[in-house]
Structures are given as structure tokens and as C-alpha cells.
Design an enzyme around this catalytic site. Sequence first.
Site, PDB file in Angstrom:
ATOM      1  N   ARG A  46       1.285  -1.481   0.368  1.00  0.00           N
ATOM      2  CA  ARG A  46      -0.097  -0.071   0.345  1.00  0.00           C
ATOM      3  C   ARG A  46       1.279   1.057  -0.139  1.00  0.00           C
ATOM      4  O   ARG A  46       0.481   2.372   0.510  1.00  0.00           O
ATOM      5  CB  ARG A  46      -1.418   0.314   1.174  1.00  0.00           C
ATOM      6  CG  ARG A  46      -1.534  -1.313   1.304  1.00  0.00           C
ATOM      7  CD  ARG A  46      -3.048  -1.060  -0.049  1.00  0.00           C
ATOM      8  NE  ARG A  46      -3.923  -1.660   0.290  1.00  0.00           N
ATOM      9  CZ  ARG A  46      -5.555  -1.594   0.455  1.00  0.00           C
ATOM     10  NH1 ARG A  46      -5.569  -0.207   0.730  1.00  0.00           N
ATOM     11  NH2 ARG A  46      -6.721  -2.231   0.466  1.00  0.00           N
ATOM     12  N   ARG A  50      -2.103   6.496   0.260  1.00  0.00           N
ATOM     13  CA  ARG A  50      -3.468   8.035   0.827  1.00  0.00           C
ATOM     14  C   ARG A  50      -1.815   7.977   1.958  1.00  0.00           C
ATOM     15  O   ARG A  50      -1.973   9.747   2.346  1.00  0.00           O
ATOM     16  CB  ARG A  50      -4.101   8.011   1.522  1.00  0.00           C
ATOM     17  CG  ARG A  50      -5.392   7.963   1.159  1.00  0.00           C
ATOM     18  CD  ARG A  50      -6.871   7.398   1.148  1.00  0.00           C
ATOM     19  NE  ARG A  50      -6.267   6.037   2.291  1.00  0.00           N
ATOM     20  CZ  ARG A  50      -7.310   4.877   2.375  1.00  0.00           C
ATOM     21  NH1 ARG A  50      -8.397   5.040   2.552  1.00  0.00           N
ATOM     22  NH2 ARG A  50      -6.883   3.930   2.595  1.00  0.00           N
ATOM     23  N   ARG A  59      -5.499  12.301  -6.158  1.00  0.00           N
ATOM     24  CA  ARG A  59      -7.217  11.898  -5.472  1.00  0.00           C
ATOM     25  C   ARG A  59      -8.236  12.560  -5.835  1.00  0.00           C
ATOM     26  O   ARG A  59      -9.504  12.074  -6.408  1.00  0.00           O
ATOM     27  CB  ARG A  59      -6.813  10.888  -4.439  1.00  0.00           C
ATOM     28  CG  ARG A  59      -7.892  10.355  -4.138  1.00  0.00           C
ATOM     29  CD  ARG A  59      -7.822   8.889  -4.958  1.00  0.00           C
ATOM     30  NE  ARG A  59      -9.321   8.044  -3.615  1.00  0.00           N
ATOM     31  CZ  ARG A  59     -10.166   8.414  -4.083  1.00  0.00           C
ATOM     32  NH1 ARG A  59     -10.590   9.589  -4.842  1.00  0.00           N
ATOM     33  NH2 ARG A  59     -11.374   7.588  -3.045  1.00  0.00           N
ATOM     34  N   ASP A  96      -6.447  -2.693  -7.994  1.00  0.00           N
ATOM     35  CA  ASP A  96      -6.994  -2.859  -7.030  1.00  0.00           C
ATOM     36  C   ASP A  96      -7.095  -4.372  -6.863  1.00  0.00           C
ATOM     37  O   ASP A  96      -7.326  -4.505  -7.832  1.00  0.00           O
ATOM     38  CB  ASP A  96      -8.305  -2.076  -6.357  1.00  0.00           C
ATOM     39  CG  ASP A  96      -8.730  -2.447  -4.835  1.00  0.00           C
ATOM     40  OD1 ASP A  96      -8.124  -2.115  -4.002  1.00  0.00           O
ATOM     41  OD2 ASP A  96      -9.589  -3.432  -4.475  1.00  0.00           O
ATOM     42  N   TYR A 174     -15.254 -11.945  -0.736  1.00  0.00           N
ATOM     43  CA  TYR A 174     -15.673 -10.279  -1.142  1.00  0.00           C
ATOM     44  C   TYR A 174     -16.755  -9.959  -1.952  1.00  0.00           C
ATOM     45  O   TYR A 174     -18.429 -10.146  -1.818  1.00  0.00           O
ATOM     46  CB  TYR A 174     -14.958  -9.202  -1.895  1.00  0.00           C
ATOM     47  CG  TYR A 174     -13.607  -8.687  -0.685  1.00  0.00           C
ATOM     48  CD1 TYR A 174     -14.326  -7.162  -0.453  1.00  0.00           C
ATOM     49  CD2 TYR A 174     -12.754  -8.404  -0.606  1.00  0.00           C
ATOM     50  CE1 TYR A 174     -13.436  -7.178   1.084  1.00  0.00           C
ATOM     51  CE2 TYR A 174     -11.525  -8.808  -0.154  1.00  0.00           C
ATOM     52  CZ  TYR A 174     -12.081  -7.374   0.578  1.00  0.00           C
ATOM     53  OH  TYR A 174     -11.366  -6.252   1.651  1.00  0.00           O
TER      54      TYR A 174
HETATM   55  O1  CP3 Z   1       0.532   0.786  -3.129  1.00  0.00           O
HETATM   56  C1  CP3 Z   1      -0.313  -0.745  -3.474  1.00  0.00           C
HETATM   57  O2  CP3 Z   1       0.045  -1.654  -2.881  1.00  0.00           O
HETATM   58  C2  CP3 Z   1      -0.804  -0.698  -4.939  1.00  0.00           C
HETATM   59  C3  CP3 Z   1      -2.819  -0.226  -4.391  1.00  0.00           C
HETATM   60  C4  CP3 Z   1      -2.971  -1.330  -3.820  1.00  0.00           C
HETATM   61  C5  CP3 Z   1      -4.866  -0.510  -3.756  1.00  0.00           C
HETATM   62  N1  CP3 Z   1      -5.284  -1.909  -3.113  1.00  0.00           N
HETATM   63  C6  CP3 Z   1      -4.932   0.531  -4.034  1.00  0.00           C
HETATM   64  C7  CP3 Z   1      -6.596   0.796  -3.251  1.00  0.00           C
HETATM   65  C8  CP3 Z   1      -3.211  -2.562  -3.565  1.00  0.00           C
HETATM   66  C9  CP3 Z   1      -1.756  -3.723  -3.921  1.00  0.00           C
HETATM   67  C10 CP3 Z   1      -4.860  -3.258  -2.973  1.00  0.00           C
HETATM   68  C11 CP3 Z   1      -4.766  -4.359  -2.589  1.00  0.00           C
HETATM   69  C12 CP3 Z   1      -6.035  -4.124  -2.198  1.00  0.00           C
HETATM   70  N2  CP3 Z   1      -7.121  -4.034  -2.049  1.00  0.00           N
HETATM   71  C13 CP3 Z   1      -5.894  -5.165  -0.974  1.00  0.00           C
HETATM   72  C14 CP3 Z   1      -5.387  -6.960  -0.412  1.00  0.00           C
HETATM   73  C15 CP3 Z   1      -3.853  -5.806   0.693  1.00  0.00           C
HETATM   74  C16 CP3 Z   1      -4.537  -5.348   2.531  1.00  0.00           C
HETATM   75  O3  CP3 Z   1      -5.078  -4.658   2.063  1.00  0.00           O
HETATM   76  O4  CP3 Z   1      -5.155  -6.698   2.596  1.00  0.00           O
HETATM   77  C17 CP3 Z   1      -7.615  -5.883  -0.110  1.00  0.00           C
HETATM   78  C18 CP3 Z   1      -8.544  -6.476   0.361  1.00  0.00           C
HETATM   79  C19 CP3 Z   1      -7.954  -4.594  -1.119  1.00  0.00           C
HETATM   80  C20 CP3 Z   1      -9.636  -3.914  -1.390  1.00  0.00           C
HETATM   81  C21 CP3 Z   1      -9.503  -3.030  -0.633  1.00  0.00           C
HETATM   82  N3  CP3 Z   1      -9.035  -1.821  -1.629  1.00  0.00           N
HETATM   83  C22 CP3 Z   1     -10.396  -1.612   0.701  1.00  0.00           C
HETATM   84  C23 CP3 Z   1     -10.912  -2.797   2.180  1.00  0.00           C
HETATM   85  C24 CP3 Z   1     -10.022  -0.810   0.455  1.00  0.00           C
HETATM   86  C25 CP3 Z   1     -10.599   0.164   1.758  1.00  0.00           C
HETATM   87  C26 CP3 Z   1     -10.390  -0.082   2.523  1.00  0.00           C
HETATM   88  C27 CP3 Z   1      -8.886   1.366   2.328  1.00  0.00           C
HETATM   89  O5  CP3 Z   1      -7.606   1.205   2.546  1.00  0.00           O
HETATM   90  O6  CP3 Z   1      -8.993   2.716   1.988  1.00  0.00           O
HETATM   91  C28 CP3 Z   1      -9.245  -0.301  -0.652  1.00  0.00           C
HETATM   92  C29 CP3 Z   1      -9.582   1.125  -1.140  1.00  0.00           C
HETATM   93  C30 CP3 Z   1      -8.095   1.617  -2.271  1.00  0.00           C
HETATM   94  N4  CP3 Z   1      -7.407   0.504  -2.945  1.00  0.00           N
HETATM   95  C31 CP3 Z   1      -7.268   2.233  -1.588  1.00  0.00           C
HETATM   96  C32 CP3 Z   1      -6.240   1.911  -1.992  1.00  0.00           C
HETATM   97  C33 CP3 Z   1      -5.202   3.195  -2.801  1.00  0.00           C
HETATM   98  C34 CP3 Z   1      -8.045   3.426  -0.809  1.00  0.00           C
HETATM   99  C35 CP3 Z   1      -9.139   4.231  -1.509  1.00  0.00           C
HETATM  100  C36 CP3 Z   1      -8.755   6.052  -1.617  1.00  0.00           C
HETATM  101  O7  CP3 Z   1      -7.469   6.064  -2.244  1.00  0.00           O
HETATM  102  O8  CP3 Z   1      -9.608   6.059  -1.297  1.00  0.00           O
END
Ligand code: CP3
Length: 362
Positions: A46, A50, A59, A96, A174
Site C-alpha cells: 500500500r 494515502r 486523488r 485494486d 468479498y
Molecule cells: O500501493 C499498493 O499496494 C498498490 C495499490 C493497492 C491498492 N489496493 C490501492 C487502494 C493494492 C495492492 C491493493 C490491494 C487490496 N485492496 C487488498 C489486499 C491488501 C490488503 O490490504 O490486505 C485489499 C483487501 C483491497 C480491498 C480494498 N481496497 C479495501 C478494503 C479498500 C478500502 C480500505 C482502504 O484502504 O481505504 C480499498 C481501497 C483502496 N485500494 C485504496 C487504495 C490506495 C484507498 C482508496 C482511496 O484513495 O481512498
Amino acid sequence: MTTNQSPVTNPPTTNPPITSLPVTNYLFLRAALGETTERPPVWLMRQAGRILPQYRALRQRFPDFKAFVKTPDAAAEATLQPIDELGVDAAIVFSDILVIPEAMGLDYEMIEAKGPRFPKTIENQQDVSMLRSGAEAALSLEYVYEAIRISKRELAGRVPLIGFAGAPWTILAYMVEGSGSKTFSKARRLLYTQPVLAHELLQKITDTTIAYLRHQVLAGADLLQLFDSWAGELPPAHYRAFALPYLRQICEALPEVPKTVFAKGAWFALEDLAALPCQIVGLDWNISPEFAKQKTGGHKVLQGNLDPCTLYADTKTIEKETRAMIQAFGGKHIANLGHGVYPDTPLDGVKAFVGAVKNYDV
Ligand code: CP3
């Protein structure tokens, strides 16, 4: 080469694959292949997100997260931001894991500050039968492949690029649950009440994921990571029956690049994970390096596993904890956190972590 590859459609023709671009920072790739390196490579799950002011600014242009993910130029920009700002040893494509259910025909919404929500969930045979899968479903993810091609071009070989996907069990969770959950009881219930249907769904997700990851490699991904974020929700026998065989299929289908399996909470399955045809096993912070080394028998490179909350501490503490972690792994190690970096982590804390790894003298 293996012979059990499922059919792939022709790679997209807009831009030629740029897999031939030389990577100049080989540290990560060398470590991934088990070589002894002068220090462990470092990146953060991640990292494209953010924690970075640049990400938050970008964003702003996309009120809708999905529109952001589907704009390859913007996704590539987010992919490169942590390379420029943090100096990490690998980039991960900004996307994602939930693009897979969407490609299969199950739409989701990303709700601000809450997370994903699926208006319609998978409940029965008819729901599973309606899903697209395999090469056909993976074709609709061209925007991810294009983001990879642009990222590779703009990285110009500075660091390798990691492609990724969710592991089939986590994606099923999911699709059945419809959102994150404290218990994932709907998804877990399915494994007891409709195991045959669960396997059918897992196979469809697996076929789609293999076609998807193959396109990512063709587009230029140098390594792949599978995120099994909800691995720790399953009892060991169910992890063995409903998760590991599908992880194995995916790993076997993609012999051309190093692969990481990160199964969060799956301390109980470390021996099984070590038997997968992947090079790297990702660890969460509940597992001690000693325990992981013992269970994986030294066969794998281990990635992780600092508690993400360490990065809220002062610089001295972060440096001390990071050094202690590196020492405890003692080689065959890729430095990372035990899960994705929390979005409110101070940037200075992230930099202290990266700096502590990069200044580490073996
Ligand atoms: O930097 C990185 O790792 C690359 C991008 C990436 C994102 N999601 C972007 C993202 C990766 C590798 C993921 C994987 C992901 N997404 C997982 C597996 C990793 C983990 O955390 O266990 C999961 C379970 C998700 C599903 C997901 N996506 C959730 C539950 C959420 C909401 C929670 C949160 O963090 O806000 C997201 C949204 C998401 N995916 C964001 C980002 C940068 C946040 C969105 C925003 O900009 O507000």
C-alpha cells in the site's frame, strides 16, 4: 515451461510489451531469487496510497476511486510516486484486487472512508453460472495492462515493477460477503453448506486470475504478488481444501516471474505455503522470524513483517525495531511491513523505516 497453461488471448497490440527494458536496481530481483544481497530490498504494501501527499493531490481529481484505477496515466503516476518520494526498491502497480470480481460481472462500489461494497452478492448456483471467467473476463482489464506499460516506460528500469491480484479465497470472500466483515461468516458458511459451489466459484476466479496475471507479465510486470488478506479467517483444513490448491494453480501457471504469496493470518499454513511453487512468502507481524524460518525450512525468501504501527513511533524506535527485524531474519529477506501501511502513518515514519533498511550494514 509447464504444459498446463490455460489459453491466453493475444496480447493487446496498442503498445509493444517492454519486458526487455533493463532494470538497473537488481536488488529486489536478486533477493527474490534467493541470492545473498548487501542489504535486504525494501518496499511497503500500500505504498501507492494515502500516506503520500502527492497521492492525495492526484486523488482529488477523481472523486470516484474506480475512475482513478481505470485511468492508466493516473494509475501509472500513483505507481511511480513512492519511487520518487521514498526511494523504495520496487514499484507496485496502482490498482485494486476487486477489479477481478468486476471483470467477472460482479460490480462493486468503493465507499469513501468505509471500503468496498457489492450491491449484488453471490448466493447460489445461478449467480455463479452467470459470471464470466478466464481469458474472456481478463480482456476487460486492459486498463491495468496499459497502466503497467506506462509505468514500465516511466520507471525506465529504475526498479522492478510488481503486478498483483487477490488470492481466490479472498476474492470469494468479498463476492459472497459483499463487503469487509468482522467474521466473514457468510463466506465461511458457504464452504460448509455449498462446498461444490464454492469450488466452482474458486475455479472461475482462479482461471480469471491466471489470464489476468499473464497479461500483467506480458505488459511488463517483473514479479507478482498474491494477496490472501482473509487467509486467517479459515480453519487450517479449509485453508488446505479451499485456498492452497488454487494458489498452487496460479503459481504453476506463471513460471516466468518470481512470485510472492502473502497469506495474512495463515501462520498455521506456513509449511504448506513453503511447498508452493513461489519464491517468496509474505508474513504478517504476528509471526516471529524464527518461527517462520523454522516452518518454511529455509526454502523461501521471507517478506515482511514489521508491525505497521511501529511507524507511528519516534525515529530512533523505528530504526531500532527495523534493524532488529533484519537481524532476526538474517538474510533471504525482503523488508516490508506485516500488512499494508496505514493511511494515516506519518510520512516521516515511513521514511525512517525505508532509511533504516537502506543504511543497514550486513
Ligand atoms: O500501493 C499498493 O499496494 C498498490 C495499490 C493497492 C491498492 N489496493 C490501492 C487502494 C493494492 C495492492 C491493493 C490491494 C487490496 N485492496 C487488498 C489486499 C491488501 C490488503 O490490504 O490486505 C485489499 C483487501 C483491497 C480491498 C480494498 N481496497 C479495501 C478494503 C479498500 C478500502 C480500505 C482502504 O484502504 O481505504 C480499498 C481501497 C483502496 N485500494 C485504496 C487504495 C490506495 C484507498 C482508496 C482511496 O484513495 O481512498
